[in-house]
Write an enzyme that holds these catalytic residues in place. Structure first.
Site: not given
Ligand code: AP5
Length: 225
Positions: A136, A97, A169, A180, A17
């Site tokens: 990552r 979410r 991270r 998660r 994402k």
């Molecule tokens: P990356 O693009 O970083 O993946 P991502 O989907 O953004 O993963 P996140 O871990 O950030 O998602 P998440 O939803 O768990 O965490 P968030 O930060 O929103 O890609 C991952 C890796 O793969 C990278 O190394 C990249 O280079 C590689 N990659 C990407 N695409 C690729 C491809 N096509 N091929 C190969 N490699 C690839 O949330 C974190 C925490 O914050 C949550 O757990 C929660 O506690 C809190 N939080 C966030 N939003 C909310 C909300 N709305 N409500 C409540 N709590 C929330």
């Protein structure tokens, strides 16, 4: 007017994402709102909100809806107030979410006379989630995201731009990833189904390479009603 571009990116942890969000927002020239990034910034700056949210993030649970939604409301409203005319386009990464957040989100959009064009669901398999997240690395200074195999830094473990040592991270530890993923399946799947019934879901195969995923997202958004 209800013809602004409002899109939501949904997908498992590590679905790509964040990687896609920046490019998609640039392509459509819309404001990117990532709740994960905003929450991490608050944790980094040790704000009251950040200290509260950290307890949840570190364990892989969702931060309380009220915190996240009021935070989002402020960002959307201040951005809308700064944009005269019809151009009020937003891409949401990782928000809403679950159904609870979505209810409050829809109320905010209604108040602003905005509506969702498409929910981009990046679908990846569970084993790829682990592969992506354990490999990552991020730059603690500029937050640039790397992958040790698919998008490695040019020099061993240093950010290409800042030359700072890359870090893992806190929530990319195996047991936290597991939680998660469970939280995602329990709370976010029903949200995907909700939007599927409204014909708003554009499902993308996230197992492809990042460039192909981006192309699929753009053609999916262009076709969304
Ligand atoms: P990356 O693009 O970083 O993946 P991502 O989907 O953004 O993963 P996140 O871990 O950030 O998602 P998440 O939803 O768990 O965490 P968030 O930060 O929103 O890609 C991952 C890796 O793969 C990278 O190394 C990249 O280079 C590689 N990659 C990407 N695409 C690729 C491809 N096509 N091929 C190969 N490699 C690839 O949330 C974190 C925490 O914050 C949550 O757990 C929660 O506690 C809190 N939080 C966030 N939003 C909310 C909300 N709305 N409500 C409540 N709590 C929330």
């Amino acid at each position: 007017m209800k013809n602004n571009l409002i899109c939501v990116l949904i997908g498992a942890p590590g679905a790509g994402k964040g990687t896609q969000a920046k490019n998609v927002a640039n392509y459509y020239n819309c404001k990117l709102i990532s709740t994960g990034d905003i929450l991490r910034e608050n944790v980094e700056n040790r704000t009251v909100l950040g200290l509260e949210a950290k307890k949840y993030i570190d364990n892989g649970n969702l931060a309380p809806a009220q915190i996240v939604v009021s935070m989002i409301k402020n960002v959307i409203k201040s951005s809308v107030e700064n944009k005269a005319g019809a151009d009020k386009s937003f891409l949401f990464d990782g928000f809403p979410r679950d159904l609870e957040q979505n209810k409050l989100f829809e109320q905010i959009l209604d108040e602003l006379n905005l509506s969702i064009k498409g929910v981009i669901y990046i679908n990846i398999e569970d084993d790829i989630v682990y592969e992506r997240l354990t490999n990552r690395r991020i730059c603690p200074k500029c937050n640039r995201v790397y992958h040790l195999k698919f998008n490695p830094p040019k020099f061993d473990n240093l950010c290409d731009d800042c030359k700072v040592k890359l870090i893992t991270r806190e929530d990319d530890k195996i047991d936290v990833i597991k939680n998660r993923l469970e939280v995602y399946k329990q709370l976010t799947y029903p949200l995907i189904e909700y939007y599927r019934k409204k014909n708003k879901v554009v499902e993308i195969n996230g197992n492809k390479n990042a460039d192909d995923v981006l192309k699929d997202i753009i053609s999916g958004i262009n076709c969304a009603r």
